[in-house]
Structures are given as structure tokens and as C-alpha cells.
Design an enzyme around this catalytic site. Structure first.
Site, PDB file in Angstrom:
ATOM      1  N   ASP A  10      -6.122   0.284   1.015  1.00 33.74           N
ATOM      2  CA  ASP A  10      -6.494   1.256   2.323  1.00 33.74           C
ATOM      3  C   ASP A  10      -8.019   0.501   2.651  1.00 33.74           C
ATOM      4  O   ASP A  10      -8.187  -0.066   2.561  1.00 33.74           O
ATOM      5  CB  ASP A  10      -6.300   2.651   2.614  1.00 33.74           C
ATOM      6  N   LYS A  23       1.051  -0.981   0.100  1.00 35.71           N
ATOM      7  CA  LYS A  23       0.255  -0.138   0.277  1.00 35.71           C
ATOM      8  C   LYS A  23       0.566   1.258   0.476  1.00 35.71           C
ATOM      9  O   LYS A  23       0.493   2.067  -0.516  1.00 35.71           O
ATOM     10  CB  LYS A  23      -0.735  -0.009   0.973  1.00 35.71           C
TER      11      LYS A  23
END
Length: 313
Positions: free
Chosen positions: A195, A177
Site C-alpha cells: 500500500d 493488494k
């Protein structure tokens, strides 16, 4: 009228012509009667047909239409961390774990003023770094991560943030991420940032049934062209933060309800839903102290600044 004597014998009355007509004819055979047909059993009510499951093609078309319409709703979508270079973005993204981008943006000015380069941060006193980043939470673990990645950048990459996924994920505290945030926004390399907001909306929109970030990334990547990945991430995250919240989605104020299979999970009354809107959609400041020029909302306030009464969203 004379009274009737109850002791007098009664004489049978002559049958009326109507009664006589109703009497069956005297014959040796009983009058034939036509048997009535048994009533037909009523047909059972037709069961409601189950909704036809959405085909893969229909889902892809719907998903791409969501992306197009979100692009119209959020033409200014952007990363909500303040940064001036790849190093600042990398550190800020690591610090954003388990806190808001706003809190990170309020914390990093002092951090980067004291440690502007990887070399400076790698040589810092840990306790001093901890004190600077304390507002972001988990400050001891985060200090270890950002000082470790700063040392790795100094020792292995000449003090520069690498522009490859395989190099970034080797740095302390950097996962996929974080790597995609840096690649997409500092290097222009497309990536999907999964996320908590992206995960929630991808499942609500039936783009995936998985709760594993890596699987979600792979499944969503098959739906959209690679050129859309970075901006898709921004738009979805913007929508998750402003309208499609985790606990109380503002369904009644959502511009894409006609494309959402989860409509009704949140508040559907338009007036009540409008009160749930956050940041610029609710007339409140955004998360960046220094937002892009085309951002329609108000900049956030520095750490410790007094907020206006309506700025607590």
C-alpha cells in the site's frame, strides 16, 4: 652637546669592525653563494572519498534486521480492519481505498448488519448501499465494486470467498493488494501488501528504487523468506502509520534510526518528534473498534461518537 654646523664638510666615519667583517674579501672572484632550493609545491588536499555504495548483501542484512527490530517494536501488529470472516475482510479492504481503516471500521457495522452475506449484498438496492458507505468516499464507484464482487461470489464461487490469488483478482474492485490482504489474514497464505505506506518505507529504506507496486512486491519478496511476508507487511504499515509518516516523519522518536539511510528527512528533535506520534505510540486510540486482545492501545470510537481532545491524530 655642540650643535652641528650644516656648512661643515662631513668626514666619512671609519667602518666598524663588525661592518668590515661583513664586507666580502677583496679578490678577483666574486664570493660563491649557494643557490637556495626552490620550495616544493604543496600537495593538493586529498579529496574526500565518496561513500562506498551499499552492497546487495549488506542491504539484505540491513533489511532483515529492520524486520526483526520492528517485530520487537510491534509484536501486536495486525490488520487494522474489523472483520469476522473472509467476506467482511474482502468488502472492508475494497472500501478502504482512498480513506482510513478507521473510517471503514466505523462504516461497516451497519453495512454488514443489513447485508451479512454475498447473496444479501448482491440483491441490495444500490442507492441504499451508497448511503451506508458514503462516509468512505467515492461511494458510487465503491457500491458498484462491492455489489459486483458479491454477485460474482454468489454466481461463480457458491457464495464463498476464494482462497487463490488468480480467482480473487478477477473480482470487481480487487487488485493484488486487496487479494494479498485477504489471503494473508483470512486464509494464512503469505503475501506482501504494497500500500502507500509500504511503498514509501521500502523506498526510504533503499529496499527498492521503483514506484511500481508490482515491481516493489517482487523486489521485496526476494529479500525476505516467504514465511515473513504477511507479518512484514503489517509491521511496515504499522511503522508508516505511527512514526514514519509521509509528510513529517518522527525521526527523533524512531527506534530504528541506526538502520535507516533516510534519517533526517523528518523531525530529529526528540521532544518535537514525540508530538508527531500517532495511535498507541502517541497515546491515542487505534483504528479498530474491536482490536485484538493483545493490542496495547485504546479501541477507536464508533462513527459519530464525540472524540476526546487528544483523539484527533
Amino acid at each position: 652637546m655642540e650643535p652641528v654646523d650644516p656648512a661643515a664638510p662631513s668626514t666619512p666615519a671609519k667602518p666598524s669592525k663588525v661592518a668590515a667583517a661583513a664586507k666580502p674579501a677583496a679578490s678577483g672572484k666574486a664570493a660563491a653563494t649557494k643557490p637556495s632550493k626552490p620550495a616544493k609545491p604543496s600537495k593538493p588536499a586529498a579529496a574526500a572519498k565518496p561513500a562506498k555504495p551499499e552492497s546487495r548483501l549488506a542491504m539484505v542484512r540491513r533489511a532483515r534486521r529492520i524486520n526483526r527490530e520492528l517485530a520487537e517494536v510491534y509484536p501486536y501488529a495486525h490488520p487494522e480492519l474489523d472483520f469476522r470472516n473472509p467476506f467482511e475482510l474482502l468488502v472492508a479492504t475494497v472500501l478502504s481505498a482512498q480513506t482510513t481503516d478507521l473510517r471503514v471500521n466505523q462504516t461497516t457495522p451497519a453495512l454488514f448488519a443489513k447485508y451479512p452475506t454475498p447473496e444479501d449484498l448482491a440483491a441490495a438496492v444500490p442507492e441504499e448501499v451508497e448511503e451506508l458507505i458514503r462516509p468512505t468516499g467515492f461511494f458510487r464507484a465503491k457500491t458498484k465494486s462491492i455489489m459486483g464482487l458479491a454477485a460474482a461470489l454468489r454466481d461463480d464461487f457458491g457464495g464463498e470467498v476464494p482462497g487463490r490469488l488468480e480467482d480473487l483478482v478477477k473480482l470487481p474492485g480487487v487488485g493484488r493488494k486487496t487479494a494479498f490482504v485477504v489471503l494473508g489474514n483470512a486464509f494464512g497464505v503469505p503475501g506482501i501488501t504494497v500500500d502507500t505506506h509500504f511503498m514509501r518505507l521500502a523506498r526510504r529504506w533503499r529496499w527498492t528504487e521503483s514506484d511500481d507496486p508490482v515491481k516493489i512486491e517482487a523486489e521485496v519478496a526476494e529479500i525476505f523468506p516467504k514465511s515473513e511476508w504477511t507479518m512484514l507487511s503489517h509491521r511496515v504499515i504499522f511503522h508508516g502509520r505511527r512514526i514514519c509518516h509521509a509528510r513529517k516523519p518522527a525521526c527523533g522518536a524512531c527506534p530504528i534510526t541506526h538502520l535507516c539511510p533516510s534519517y533526517g528527512e523528518g523531525e530529529t528533535d526528540p521532544e518535537k518528534a514525540r508530538k508527531l506520534l500517532k495511535y498507541e505510540k502517541g497515546g491515542l486510540p487505534g483504528q479498530r473498534l474491536n482490536p485484538p486482545p493483545d493490542y496495547p492501545g485504546r479501541p477507536a470510537l464508533p462513527l459519530g461518537a464525540a472524540a476526546a481532545p487528544d483523539d484527533d491524530a
